[in-house]
Write an enzyme that holds these catalytic residues in place. Sequence first.
Site, short mmCIF file in Angstrom:
data_model
loop_
_atom_site.label_atom_id
_atom_site.label_comp_id
_atom_site.label_asym_id
_atom_site.label_seq_id
_atom_site.Cartn_x
_atom_site.Cartn_y
_atom_site.Cartn_z
N TYR A 1 85.87 43.49 -0.06
CA TYR A 1 85.28 45.04 -0.31
C TYR A 1 86.37 46.07 -0.75
CZ TYR A 1 82.74 46.71 3.77
OH TYR A 1 81.86 46.86 4.89
N GLU B 1 86.60 49.26 -1.43
CA GLU B 1 85.53 51.50 -2.04
C GLU B 1 86.88 51.57 -2.54
OE1 GLU B 1 85.54 50.97 2.70
OE2 GLU B 1 84.07 52.18 3.14
N ASP C 1 65.68 60.35 -15.39
CA ASP C 1 66.27 59.27 -14.44
C ASP C 1 65.46 58.31 -15.27
OD1 ASP C 1 65.22 56.77 -13.09
OD2 ASP C 1 64.03 58.53 -11.46
N THR D 1 68.49 51.17 -13.86
CA THR D 1 68.31 50.48 -12.96
C THR D 1 68.51 49.68 -13.81
OG1 THR D 1 66.04 50.02 -13.11
CG2 THR D 1 66.73 50.89 -10.90
N LYS E 1 65.24 46.56 -14.60
CA LYS E 1 64.10 46.25 -15.01
C LYS E 1 64.42 45.70 -16.86
CE LYS E 1 62.51 49.87 -12.38
NZ LYS E 1 62.96 50.71 -11.40
N ARG F 1 69.34 43.56 -9.68
CA ARG F 1 69.10 44.73 -9.09
C ARG F 1 70.24 45.65 -8.45
NH1 ARG F 1 64.30 45.40 -7.14
NH2 ARG F 1 63.50 43.52 -8.19
N1 DSN Z 1 59.59 50.12 -7.97
C1 DSN Z 1 59.62 50.75 -9.43
C2 DSN Z 1 58.35 50.87 -9.93
O1 DSN Z 1 57.81 49.44 -9.98
O2 DSN Z 1 58.09 51.36 -11.14
C3 DSN Z 1 60.12 52.09 -9.34
O3 DSN Z 1 60.90 52.70 -8.09
#
Ligand code: DSN
Length: 437
Positions: A71, A73, A217, A243, A246, A252
């Site tokens: 933990y 925080e 984004d 994110t 990707k 993730r």
């Molecule tokens: N689920 C993602 C995508 O496949 O683009 C976006 O959040």
Amino acid sequence: MGRHGYAQREAGVTPFWGPDFDELAETDPEIASVVLGELDRLRGGLQLVASENLTSPAVLAALGSTLTNKYAEGYPGRRYYGGCAQVDRAEQLGIDRARELFGAEHANLQPHSGASANLAAYAALVQPGDTVLAMELPHGGHLTHGSRVNFSGRWFDTVGYRVRRDTELIDYDEVRDLARAHRPKMIICGATAYPRLIDFARFREIADEVGAYLMVDAAHFIGLVAGRAIPSPVPYADVVCATTHKVLRGPRGGMILCRGSLAERIDKAVFPFTQGGPLMHAIAAKAVALREAASPRFRAYASQVVQNAQALAAALAAEGMRPVSGGTDTHLALLDLRAVGVTGRDAEARCEAAGITLNKNAIPYDPEKPMVASGIRVGTPSVTTQGMREPEMRRIGGLIARAVRTDPGRPGGTETLARLASEVAELVAAYPAYPRG
Ligand code: DSN
């Protein structure tokens, strides 16, 4: 104890208590079989979901470590728990690496996901009821960009912009006109199904004209920015949300980059406003991925991802599937299947039966409902990680086209899809995901 532990003990250093599959198989054979089954799926088929990738064993090792127990925080050096010296090091390394890689004044690696990062950006920059201008989901945006079924559409007065019907590109004049008419407090750009580059300078200009914050984004394309394959939004945006799983090829999770003047607001919006304890194993794994992404190898990878997406889009176009906007500048392509007379839903199912994983996707001005859709989205992060290049993309284009045109309800259809699955298995065997040791 993981297999590396013994070697380390012999070498006189602290053994690494890491993932041990035998332990899992003994304790929970059902979940062990899921883990193995998923590994077989990754190894045996083509992964073309544009938002997925194959993380490195180093990232997986950090994820499967005892850092999950802690933990913490707060932030490095100011936590609400004792015993944070080690996790502080991990988070600070990650923050420093993100700032350096992206040239950002501030970085926060605690968001649990891209949607959590976006929620925190809203919390930092706007108040419920404020007007936000963002791309409509059916035109390539995201749920958090104002969808009525999401907090963004329920708590904010969201106005959507679209792509042009003729070019299928963002209509910057429409964005400017909407901004002038609605005076948003925040403008969002960035998308999940827009294959072209976004003109961040133009968005900055529009945001400045109406006194709005600009939030980019970059969830989908931050890895291409890291690899210098496309321009960076960082110099233009007040806040960049992303994110890490990707193209960036990390665990993730989410991440936020911002100007130094917004650092305190962003940090407080993440914790304590929208999250509690950070996932320290995930943050350590993000740090590993950021280190990997700073390497010359990753630059070559990012540029090959784009070249592969372009080759795949061209191969599919040659098979009668129209790339929305005419092609791609990024890691993904969106294909309009109306000319081949197959819905996105059927195409996704037929490809899956052939060992090809991709997703149905709405195309701009789609006459079909989202669960049916007229298009598919394909992305090249995973296949490029596996080492495939343009010749393999041409072959994949042919395999997709044959799968899409094969109706399993017709005589011989199921057999044809099974034969295609064997061809896919033969192709991926030469470029294995997670090669056997
Ligand atoms: N689920 C993602 C995508 O496949 O683009 C976006 O959040």
